[in-house]
Design a protein around this motif. Structure first.
Motif, PDB file in Angstrom:
ATOM      1  N   ALA A 141      45.711  42.969  39.181  1.00 65.48           N
ATOM      2  CA  ALA A 141      44.498  43.536  39.771  1.00 65.48           C
ATOM      3  C   ALA A 141      44.411  43.162  41.245  1.00 65.48           C
ATOM      4  N   VAL A 142      43.898  44.062  42.032  1.00 64.83           N
ATOM      5  CA  VAL A 142      43.759  43.813  43.473  1.00 64.83           C
ATOM      6  C   VAL A 142      42.322  43.494  43.854  1.00 64.83           C
ATOM      7  N   HIS A 143      41.447  43.464  42.847  1.00 63.72           N
ATOM      8  CA  HIS A 143      40.042  43.153  43.107  1.00 63.72           C
ATOM      9  C   HIS A 143      39.526  42.135  42.100  1.00 63.72           C
ATOM     10  N   LEU A 144      38.582  41.327  42.538  1.00 65.04           N
ATOM     11  CA  LEU A 144      37.794  40.486  41.643  1.00 65.04           C
ATOM     12  C   LEU A 144      36.440  41.148  41.452  1.00 65.04           C
ATOM     13  N   VAL A 145      35.955  41.171  40.220  1.00 62.55           N
ATOM     14  CA  VAL A 145      34.649  41.746  39.914  1.00 62.55           C
ATOM     15  C   VAL A 145      33.586  40.669  40.113  1.00 62.55           C
ATOM     16  N   ASP A 146      32.679  40.887  41.045  1.00 64.72           N
ATOM     17  CA  ASP A 146      31.535  39.996  41.250  1.00 64.72           C
ATOM     18  C   ASP A 146      30.376  40.576  40.452  1.00 64.72           C
ATOM     19  N   VAL A 147      30.135  40.014  39.268  1.00 68.87           N
ATOM     20  CA  VAL A 147      29.140  40.622  38.382  1.00 68.87           C
ATOM     21  C   VAL A 147      27.722  40.412  38.885  1.00 68.87           C
ATOM     22  N   GLU A 148      27.496  39.329  39.616  1.00 69.79           N
ATOM     23  CA  GLU A 148      26.127  39.087  40.092  1.00 69.79           C
ATOM     24  C   GLU A 148      25.752  40.059  41.206  1.00 69.79           C
ATOM     25  N   LYS A 149      26.713  40.434  42.039  1.00 70.72           N
ATOM     26  CA  LYS A 149      26.452  41.413  43.088  1.00 70.72           C
ATOM     27  C   LYS A 149      26.771  42.839  42.645  1.00 70.72           C
ATOM     28  N   ARG A 150      27.395  42.970  41.471  1.00 73.00           N
ATOM     29  CA  ARG A 150      27.824  44.280  40.955  1.00 73.00           C
ATOM     30  C   ARG A 150      28.709  45.005  41.976  1.00 73.00           C
ATOM     31  N   GLU A 151      29.725  44.280  42.457  1.00 74.70           N
ATOM     32  CA  GLU A 151      30.630  44.873  43.429  1.00 74.70           C
ATOM     33  C   GLU A 151      32.028  44.302  43.247  1.00 74.70           C
ATOM     34  N   TYR A 152      33.005  44.992  43.820  1.00 73.46           N
ATOM     35  CA  TYR A 152      34.397  44.574  43.817  1.00 73.46           C
ATOM     36  C   TYR A 152      34.756  44.048  45.207  1.00 73.46           C
ATOM     37  N   ARG A 153      35.514  42.951  45.242  1.00 75.04           N
ATOM     38  CA  ARG A 153      36.061  42.455  46.500  1.00 75.04           C
ATOM     39  C   ARG A 153      37.543  42.176  46.303  1.00 75.04           C
ATOM     40  N   GLU A 154      38.279  42.029  47.391  1.00 77.54           N
ATOM     41  CA  GLU A 154      39.704  41.747  47.279  1.00 77.54           C
ATOM     42  C   GLU A 154      39.927  40.397  46.599  1.00 77.54           C
ATOM     43  N   SER A 155      40.917  40.350  45.723  1.00 74.44           N
ATOM     44  CA  SER A 155      41.225  39.120  45.001  1.00 74.44           C
ATOM     45  C   SER A 155      41.992  38.159  45.895  1.00 74.44           C
ATOM     46  N   LEU A 156      41.757  36.857  45.675  1.00 67.58           N
ATOM     47  CA  LEU A 156      42.325  35.807  46.507  1.00 67.58           C
ATOM     48  C   LEU A 156      43.141  34.839  45.657  1.00 67.58           C
ATOM     49  N   LEU A 157      43.944  34.016  46.316  1.00 69.89           N
ATOM     50  CA  LEU A 157      44.738  33.016  45.613  1.00 69.89           C
ATOM     51  C   LEU A 157      43.846  32.079  44.802  1.00 69.89           C
ATOM     52  N   GLN A 158      42.726  31.674  45.360  1.00 70.56           N
ATOM     53  CA  GLN A 158      41.803  30.790  44.642  1.00 70.56           C
ATOM     54  C   GLN A 158      41.341  31.426  43.336  1.00 70.56           C
TER      55      GLN A 158
END
Length: 529
Positions: A141-158
């Motif tokens: 996957a190239v995105h992490l799902v931020d459920v609290e903001k209901r948005e997708y952001r780029e996924s990171l090593l962390q």
């Protein structure tokens, strides 16, 4: 004694018995269970469901042999051509490698089976044989799902490290294949190396990873050998496997991935031979045809691996995906995907090869009702079909484009339900319960709440979700009317604040950081210090 008093005493006695049952059940819940008697556990036997008849499987097998013998593969690299022709393949004037039937059948007969995928901690070792079922993650996957903001952001090593350490404590997710791409590391070598580092530092379960090009394998092997305490130790217990897309469907070799495959085989890493055609796009729209192509492609890979090193551990990774034919987009949560994955499990069993395929790839963007039914249906059907390794089974959204940490926690509960379905019902003389029913009806209180059998089976026979809601409406209201997502968010935050795995010692990590220097991008202070 008056009738009223007798009734009062009888009622008091019944309440006492029920209360005693409650106390006994509380005590039972507190007692830890041995792994081999838990209600759900890795390696439960599936196989009670199969969409293909025996005749269907034989017809698919014949079609596969025909394709490998007449169509073959294009785009083989020179070392691949040399290895395959050495064992009896032909290389035609049209640049395609073809496999005689006898070569395919002989390879299947001699290929590795009944092997173990190891964890860094032996308690996580997985015996891959027969219809033993294991669930795990996967994906890029190239995105992490931020459920609290209901948005997708780029996924990171962390995010990869955080996913790994969450999975490390989730009982029903049995292995961890890298889940996301670290978009904050653009260099391919550093990306491959740090992805693997984050995975093996975050969990002691078996890890799956991939590499972009052959040259990226050596530094990874150097790291793995160091963690294992030497090359010999790693080769004896390889705790990492390579997810290898050696094929570009339909029926072409992926040149860079072939180089990676050869380097991983030489380095002692088990191979997941992954064919990922998309029905209606890069594979036939007919579901049976998609199975045929996937099986043909993976068998080509099996011959390839065994031509390099006979008997090397390789997983029969038929991963055909489904398209929504109205748009051409992938539909990972579809009913067609569920039956397609189950059919692939059957074909692995047809050859008695260790099988891995994908399920749980919901099309939903968030952990919602759609996510629940799509994941639940596809994951349980894969398990019921006896698939050895169910990849993508937890955390994935948007047909592999998004990954959600909270979903790992929710899906761990869901996979517990799936495993309980896989386990089925044991019918024994004791389980038929004639003596128990007789005792309760003729001698006892008329209920089974405090019965010896109930107390004995409450932990070994029944699965209990960790975050799933089983409150009464009254309890739910008193607790502030929480939903499962709120509970998962709270649990994720708790675990990520507290759980920093230490199966790789500080001394070993110090040596890795001294050896590889700035190539390691995950800061120590983001790993618990």
């Amino acid at each position: 004694m008056s009738v009223a008093l007798e009734k009062q005493e009888a009622s008091s006695d019944q309440r006492s018995r029920r209360s005693g049952g409650r106390e006994a059940r509380r005590a039972m819940r507190a007692a830890p269970l041995a792994d081999d008697i838990r209600p759900v556990r890795p390696g439960l036997e599936g196989g009670s469901y199969g969409p293909l008849s025996q005749n269907d499987q034989e017809r698919i097998h014949e079609a596969v042999l025909t394709l490998l013998e007449t169509v073959g593969f294009a785009n083989a690299i020179p070392s691949c051509i040399e290895a395959l022709t050495r064992v009896g393949a032909t290389y035609g004037d049209d640049g395609r490698v073809r496999l005689p039937r006898a070569l395919v059948l002989d390879t299947i007969k001699k290929a590795a089976r009944n092997f173990t995928l190891y964890g860094q901690d032996p308690k996580h070792d997985m015996l891959i044989q027969g219809k033993r079922v294991h669930y795990g993650t996967a994906g890029a996957a190239v995105h992490l799902v931020d459920v609290e903001k209901r948005e997708y952001r780029e996924s990171l090593l962390q995010d990869i490290y955080d996913a790994a350490r969450l999975v490390d404590g989730l009982d029903n997710i049995h292995f961890f294949q890298r889940t996301m791409v670290p978009r904050d590391i653009p260099d391919p070598l550093e990306m491959d190396f740090n992805t693997l580092y984050a995975c093996v530092m975050g969990t002691s379960k078996h890890v799956g990873t991939s590499f972009t090009v052959r040259e990226n394998v050596k530094p990874a092997l150097d790291m793995l050998y160091a963690i294992a305490g030497g090359e010999e130790n790693f080769r004896a217990r390889p705790f990492v496997s390579n997810s290898n897309c050696f094929v570009v469907p339909p029926m072409k070799f992926a040149e860079d991935a072939c180089g990676v495959l050869e380097a991983c085989v030489e380095g002692g890493i088990p191979i997941l031979l992954l064919s990922a055609g998309q029905a209606g796009a890069t594979a036939p729209a007919a579901i049976a045809g998609a199975v045929v192509q996937a099986v043909a492609e993976v068998l080509m890979g099996l011959v390839y691996v065994n031509a390099i090193k006979p008997g090397h551990p390789a997983i029969f990774g038929t991963w055909p995906f489904v398209s929504d034919l109205r748009t051409g987009a992938m539909s990972g949560g579809s009913a067609e995907q569920a039956v397609l994955t189950a059919a692939c499990a059957q074909m692995a069993q047809y050859y008695d090869l260790p099988g891995g395929s994908a399920a749980g790839m919901t099309d939903s963007k968030l952990p919602d009702i759609q996510s629940g039914y799509e994941k639940g249906i596809t994951d349980v059907m894969a398990g019921l079909a006896g698939l050895n390794l169910v990849y993508e089974s937890a955390g994935m959204h948007a047909s592999l484009l998004g990954f959600c940490l909270e979903s790992l926690i929710i899906d761990n509960d869901m996979l517990g339900h799936c495993l309980r379905c896989v386990r089925g019902i044991e019918v024994t003389d004791e389980a038929l319960s004639i003596d128990t029913i007789t005792d309760v009806c003729l001698k006892g209180p008329g209920h089974y709440l405090g019965n010896e059998q109930t107390l004995k089976l409450m932990q070994t026979e029944y699965f209990y979700p960790a975050v799933g809601d089983r409150f009464s409406p009254k309890e739910w209201n008193e607790k502030g009317r929480p939903d499962i997502l709120q509970r998962a968010i709270a649990e994720k935050k708790r675990v990520l604040a507290e759980r920093f795995p230490r199966h790789v010692s500080r001394l070993v990590d110090d040596k890795l950081r001294a050896r590889f220097g700035e190539m390691i991008k995950l800061p120590r202070n983001r790993m618990g210090g």
